[in-house]
Design an enzyme around this catalytic site. Structure first.
Site, PDB file in Angstrom:
ATOM      1  N   ARG A  53      -4.312  -9.606  18.251  1.00 23.30           N
ATOM      2  CA  ARG A  53      -3.452  -8.652  18.965  1.00 23.30           C
ATOM      3  C   ARG A  53      -2.078  -9.270  19.232  1.00 23.30           C
ATOM      4  O   ARG A  53      -1.070  -8.574  19.310  1.00 23.30           O
ATOM      5  CB  ARG A  53      -4.107  -8.154  20.263  1.00 23.30           C
ATOM      6  CG  ARG A  53      -3.265  -7.139  21.024  1.00 23.30           C
ATOM      7  CD  ARG A  53      -4.078  -6.234  21.962  1.00 23.30           C
ATOM      8  NE  ARG A  53      -5.018  -6.973  22.774  1.00 23.30           N
ATOM      9  CZ  ARG A  53      -4.678  -7.687  23.854  1.00 23.30           C
ATOM     10  NH1 ARG A  53      -3.436  -7.732  24.274  1.00 23.30           N
ATOM     11  NH2 ARG A  53      -5.611  -8.357  24.528  1.00 23.30           N
ATOM     12  N   LYS A 111       4.858   5.920   4.848  1.00 28.13           N
ATOM     13  CA  LYS A 111       5.597   6.693   3.854  1.00 28.13           C
ATOM     14  C   LYS A 111       6.084   5.770   2.728  1.00 28.13           C
ATOM     15  O   LYS A 111       5.276   5.128   2.094  1.00 28.13           O
ATOM     16  CB  LYS A 111       6.730   7.449   4.561  1.00 28.13           C
ATOM     17  CG  LYS A 111       6.318   8.085   5.901  1.00 28.13           C
ATOM     18  CD  LYS A 111       5.316   9.215   5.756  1.00 28.13           C
ATOM     19  CE  LYS A 111       4.736   9.698   7.088  1.00 28.13           C
ATOM     20  NZ  LYS A 111       5.685  10.038   8.156  1.00 28.13           N
TER      21      LYS A 111
HETATM   22  C1  LIG Z   1       5.612  10.185   9.542  1.00 34.70           C
HETATM   23  C2  LIG Z   1       6.795   9.919  10.370  1.00 34.70           C
HETATM   24  C3  LIG Z   1       6.684   9.326  11.631  1.00 34.70           C
HETATM   25  C4  LIG Z   1       5.343   8.976  12.253  1.00 34.70           C
HETATM   26  O1  LIG Z   1       4.735   7.962  11.552  1.00 34.70           O
HETATM   27  P1  LIG Z   1       3.118   7.725  11.512  1.00 34.70           P
HETATM   28  O2  LIG Z   1       2.983   6.535  10.641  1.00 34.70           O
HETATM   29  O3  LIG Z   1       2.516   8.979  10.971  1.00 34.70           O
HETATM   30  O4  LIG Z   1       2.703   7.477  12.925  1.00 34.70           O
HETATM   31  C5  LIG Z   1       7.844   9.076  12.341  1.00 34.70           C
HETATM   32  N1  LIG Z   1       9.051   9.392  11.841  1.00 34.70           N
HETATM   33  C6  LIG Z   1       9.199   9.972  10.634  1.00 34.70           C
HETATM   34  C7  LIG Z   1      10.560  10.299  10.140  1.00 34.70           C
HETATM   35  C8  LIG Z   1       8.080  10.257   9.856  1.00 34.70           C
HETATM   36  O5  LIG Z   1       8.234  10.849   8.663  1.00 34.70           O
END
Ligand SMILES: *Cc1c(COP(=O)(O)O)cnc(C)c1O
Length: 438
Positions: A100, A250
């Site tokens: 952690r 992403k």
């Molecule tokens: C998907 C996304 C998030 C959140 O991210 P997670 O990994 O799903 O928690 C935040 N900001 C943007 C621009 C995103 O596309």
């Protein structure tokens, strides 16, 4: 109101250390870059992006000579003299103690991302939302105020609207493309500006250079969510942003097979975010760090290919009779010309476009497309399509969507690494079938 220097979370009166050995949340103490161990490969800033993607942060295994970073799937590490002294010296972020707190796999990914961003330090999280929450909570104080936008990612919007006031932080949501609205929202209590570098799904661009200049004048921190562009296309730290955040789910990972987040910036701020993260949890598992490190190795390659395809698709869609507005900086309808102040021709690989015939036609298009998967998320090697009206923006009324610029028939397209000709051919056949229907 600038953030409290000592802060409610200061751990004690550790003196400023010459060599940066000691640490606490006190923002003025000396610090070293990292955390990293002697085995973590350091790549100089002058190297190219792909070199950094491949090499930065690799753990050079001294025992058997593994070429890639081994997986340290362990919750805890043997005590050593270093561990004991880290407790008394207050530098527990720099010593392997407990996963952690830190783990060599987290440090490998963090080193790679910090090198790509040109940042002193990074900290990885179990999701983008964990990164955003820990950052907002740790870099504001009770009674503080945050200025952000209505166009932010849905999870962020909900956090800002529903939760931050419960922690004693007030929030104003403004149009991110209007510097006047941002300026008007700033008050004596304001501590932090939070914006996305390109918004979802319409790719609106904030006036970033003016925003950062304004923040410097008013002593405010600027936190930018750069998920849509990645450090390959835009590095916010270089133009004066304090913290850059990504949903690594992403593009950063790029393979739609994990959920992760990261925050990067000056070590004094990242240490404070890390200290928050220790208390709220949400650390990234070693196995996920390993996958993210592998994904990041091809980030520069992927972004170049995906962006090139996206640019070609914008051209193609722009002249198609079944397509109305295309929302992309290269499209003729785009209204935010200052985007080039920071994007410099690199607009990423997200596209939104309106199908003639509204949401019914858009639903039909999704049924006819064969290559892109209809799913939420973005930035993977596979193209993904979704409709804001029945997914990300479904809680809004039609009038509220219209106010944001989301018209009926809007399709969001995350362009993958498939061959451009195949993506265009697939759109051609699917759009062609819309005509046959009506
Ligand atoms: C998907 C996304 C998030 C959140 O991210 P997670 O990994 O799903 O928690 C935040 N900001 C943007 C621009 C995103 O596309």
């Amino acid at each position: 109101m600038a953030i409290d220097r000592d802060g409610p979370q200061a751990l004690g009166n550790f003196p400023d250390a010459e060599a940066g050995l000691e640490w606490s949340n006190e923002l003025k103490r000396g610090r070293v870059p990292g955390p990293r161990l002697a085995q973590h490969k350091v790549v100089e800033a002058a190297r190219g992006d792909s070199t950094k993607c491949v090499h930065a942060g690799t753990f050079e295994d001294p025992s058997v000579g593994s070429v890639v970073t081994p997986i340290f799937q362990t919750s805890t590490f043997l005590f050593s003299e270093k561990t004991y002294s880290s407790f008394t010296q207050g530098n527990t972020r720099d010593v392997p103690i407990y996963t952690r707190y830190g783990n060599p796999n987290q440090w490998s990914v963090q080193e790679k991302i910090a090198t790509l961003e040109g940042a002193e330090s990074s900290v990885v999280f179990a999701s983008g939302m964990a990164a955003i929450f820990s950052t907002l909570l740790s870099l504001t104080n009770r009674g503080g105020h945050i200025v952000s936008s209505r166009d932010v990612y849905g999870g962020t919007y909900n956090l800002l609207r529903e939760d931050m006031h419960q922690f004693g932080r007030s929030v104003s949501l403004v149009d991110p493309t209007s510097i006047e609205q941002v300026e008007q929202a700033i008050c004596d209590e304001t501590q932090l500006l939070f914006f996305e570098t390109l918004t979802n799904p319409l790719l609106k661009a904030p006036r970033l250079l003016e925003l950062i200049a304004l923040a410097k004048r008013r002593q405010l921190l600027v936190v930018l969510d750069n998920t849509f562009l990645t450090p390959i296309l835009f590095r916010p730290i270089e133009i004066g942003a304090d913290i850059v955040i990504h949903s690594c789910t992403k593009y950063m990972n790029g393979h739609s097979d994990l959920v992760a987040g990261v925050a990067s910036g000056a070590r004094k701020y990242i240490d404070r975010i890390w200290a928050q993260h220790l208390k709220v949890g949400g650390q990234l598992e070693p196995i996920s760090c390993f996958l993210l490190e592998r994904g990041l190795k091809t980030l520069a390659l992927r972004m170049r290919q995906q962006q090139k395809s996206a640019n070609d698709l914008v051209q193609y869609l722009g002249q198609h009779p079944k397509v109305g507005k295309v929302h992309h900086p290269l499209a003729r309808h785009y209204q935010y010309p200052w985007v080039d102040q920071f994007c410099r021709g690199n607009f990423g690989a997200m596209i939104a476009f309106e199908v003639v015939g509204g949401d019914e036609a858009a639903l039909a298009l999704l049924r006819h497309l064969r290559l892109p998967a209809a799913a939420t998320s973005l930035g993977g090697v596979e193209s993904l399509v979704s409709l804001p009206f029945n997914t990300s923006h479904s809680v809004l009324t039609a009038a509220q969507r219209k106010a944001l610029g989301i018209e009926p028939g809007l399709v969001r397209f995350s362009v993958g690494i498939e061959d451009t000709v195949d993506l265009i051919a697939d759109l051609e056949q699917a759009l062609g079938k819309l005509g046959a229907m009506s």
